[in-house]
Design an enzyme around this catalytic site. Structure first.
Site, PDB file in Angstrom:
ATOM      1  N   ASP A  46     -83.065  24.094  27.589  1.00 51.85           N
ATOM      2  CA  ASP A  46     -81.822  23.964  26.836  1.00 51.85           C
ATOM      3  C   ASP A  46     -81.175  22.609  27.113  1.00 51.85           C
ATOM      4  OD1 ASP A  46     -80.974  24.458  29.413  1.00 51.85           O
ATOM      5  OD2 ASP A  46     -79.751  26.212  28.925  1.00 51.85           O
ATOM      6  N   SER A  47     -81.815  21.807  27.971  1.00 53.67           N
ATOM      7  CA  SER A  47     -81.431  20.405  28.138  1.00 53.67           C
ATOM      8  C   SER A  47     -81.515  19.649  26.824  1.00 53.67           C
ATOM      9  CB  SER A  47     -82.322  19.731  29.179  1.00 53.67           C
ATOM     10  OG  SER A  47     -83.697  19.971  28.912  1.00 53.67           O
ATOM     11  N   ASP A  85     -86.269  28.261  27.724  1.00 58.08           N
ATOM     12  CA  ASP A  85     -84.991  28.694  28.286  1.00 58.08           C
ATOM     13  C   ASP A  85     -84.283  29.707  27.400  1.00 58.08           C
ATOM     14  OD1 ASP A  85     -84.728  27.412  30.727  1.00 58.08           O
ATOM     15  OD2 ASP A  85     -83.833  25.606  29.870  1.00 58.08           O
ATOM     16  N   LYS A 115     -87.312  31.478  30.755  1.00 55.63           N
ATOM     17  CA  LYS A 115     -86.599  31.116  31.980  1.00 55.63           C
ATOM     18  C   LYS A 115     -85.125  31.435  31.809  1.00 55.63           C
ATOM     19  CE  LYS A 115     -85.782  26.718  33.170  1.00 55.63           C
ATOM     20  NZ  LYS A 115     -84.296  26.697  33.338  1.00 55.63           N
ATOM     21  N   GLU A 117     -81.202  31.396  34.132  1.00 56.74           N
ATOM     22  CA  GLU A 117     -80.475  30.948  35.312  1.00 56.74           C
ATOM     23  C   GLU A 117     -79.745  32.120  35.954  1.00 56.74           C
ATOM     24  OE1 GLU A 117     -77.858  27.768  34.229  1.00 56.74           O
ATOM     25  OE2 GLU A 117     -79.436  26.593  33.247  1.00 56.74           O
ATOM     26  N   GLU A 184     -83.144  23.689  41.605  1.00 60.79           N
ATOM     27  CA  GLU A 184     -82.561  22.433  41.126  1.00 60.79           C
ATOM     28  C   GLU A 184     -81.385  22.010  41.995  1.00 60.79           C
ATOM     29  OE1 GLU A 184     -80.618  20.343  37.120  1.00 60.79           O
ATOM     30  OE2 GLU A 184     -81.468  22.362  37.012  1.00 60.79           O
TER      31      GLU A 184
END
Length: 303
Positions: A46-47, A85, A115, A117, A184
């Site tokens: 999602d960067s 993501d 993925k 978070e 990270e």
């Protein structure tokens, strides 16, 4: 072509001590190039909200956008494992919604895994997604979707309490069924402890060399944004300079009329005399004669 990289391949890499090479990709062209260079894992991060869309965070990225970019990357990859993501608010509201959105990334986007978070608070979500036969990669430490909660992009786990929480979260995610974990923005000593405590591979970004693998944003390692200079990024090229130079040369040749030249132009099969007249009826293009130039589907490339 080498064997397809799967979640089992990555677990085996950890067991034999082979480092995992992971990099972000957002389209088919980059996916193909990075895979050809040797990527084991392509992360559709999602960067993209920051490096593709120009936002100052990942928060505006939507599920539809993630599905779109994941599908593009999956079409460009053959061997590498594609992980996508789950974007902000696509899994935090309810477990059912998390499973549904994870399913979209796999069914519509072609991802091999997803993925998300967060730590122990999302263990039940991870279990539910894994129960739906969708592999899950975790993400701890500096979690960009929590940028407001963290008060910015700040290194996590420097204090003892926070370090203990990250380790506990890592163990909880492994227990919940996660097949791998991104660490990270954490101290290298903490990353080493987490890596040694887990049977699943860890992939670091700003977490030191002792993780089981590393990930970088492709635009960062290629040097496409000279103004972005975080400590953990190493530039392996200067594409900003190369692209600027190449585009500038193209613009200069267009302005002085030296491009396109004869080499880059087409010719008729015979001399044709045309006089200005009233617009004629539209004529459909003829198929090329045998031995003629056929145009391919990609950027007008001759087939």
């Amino acid at each position: 072509m080498k064997d397809k990289v799967t979640i089992h391949t990555l677990k085996r890499f950890k067991q034999i001590g082979q480092k995992i090479c992971m990099v972000t990709a957002y389209d088919a062209t980059f996916a193909h190039i990075l895979e050809e260079a040797g990527a084991d894992v392509l992360l559709v991060g999602d960067s993209l909200g920051m490096v593709i869309q120009g936002h100052d965070s990942t928060l505006p990225v939507t599920m539809d956008q993630m599905v779109y970019h994941t599908a593009a990357v999956a079409r460009g990859a053959r061997r590498a494992h594609v992980v996508a993501d789950l974007p902000f608010m696509s899994y935090q509201v309810s477990t059912q919604e998390a499973v549904r959105n994870a399913g979209r990334l796999v069914a519509e986007g072609g991802a091999g895994s997803i993925k998300l978070e967060g730590g122990a608070e999302f263990a039940d979500t991870v279990r539910a997604i894994v129960r739906a036969s969708i592999p899950v990669m975790g993400h701890l430490g500096l979690t960009p979707q929590s940028v407001h909660k963290m008060g910015g992009y700040v290194v996590q786990g420097r204090g003892e309490d926070q370090a203990r929480q990250i380790l506990d979260d890592a163990l909880a995610l492994e227990q919940a069924g996660a097949y791998a974990l991104v660490l990270e923005g954490v101290p290298m000593d903490l990353a080493r402890t987490v890596t040694q405590s887990l049977s699943i591979p860890t992939i670091g970004i700003g977490a030191g060399v002792e993780c089981d693998g590393q990930v970088l944003v492709c635009y960062d390692l290629l040097g496409m944004n000279p103004d972005f200079k975080p400590k953990f990024v190493k530039r392996y090229a200067n594409l900003h300079g190369s692209i600027t130079e190449a585009a500038g040369a193209y613009f200069a040749e267009v302005r002085k009329g030296s491009f396109p030249d004869e080499e880059h132009s087409f010719k008729a099969n015979k001399n044709i005399r045309l006089a200005a007249s009233a617009p004629a009826a539209r004529v459909e293009p003829a198929a090329p004669a045998d031995g003629g130039e056929k145009m391919g589907p990609v950027y007008g490339r001759p087939a």
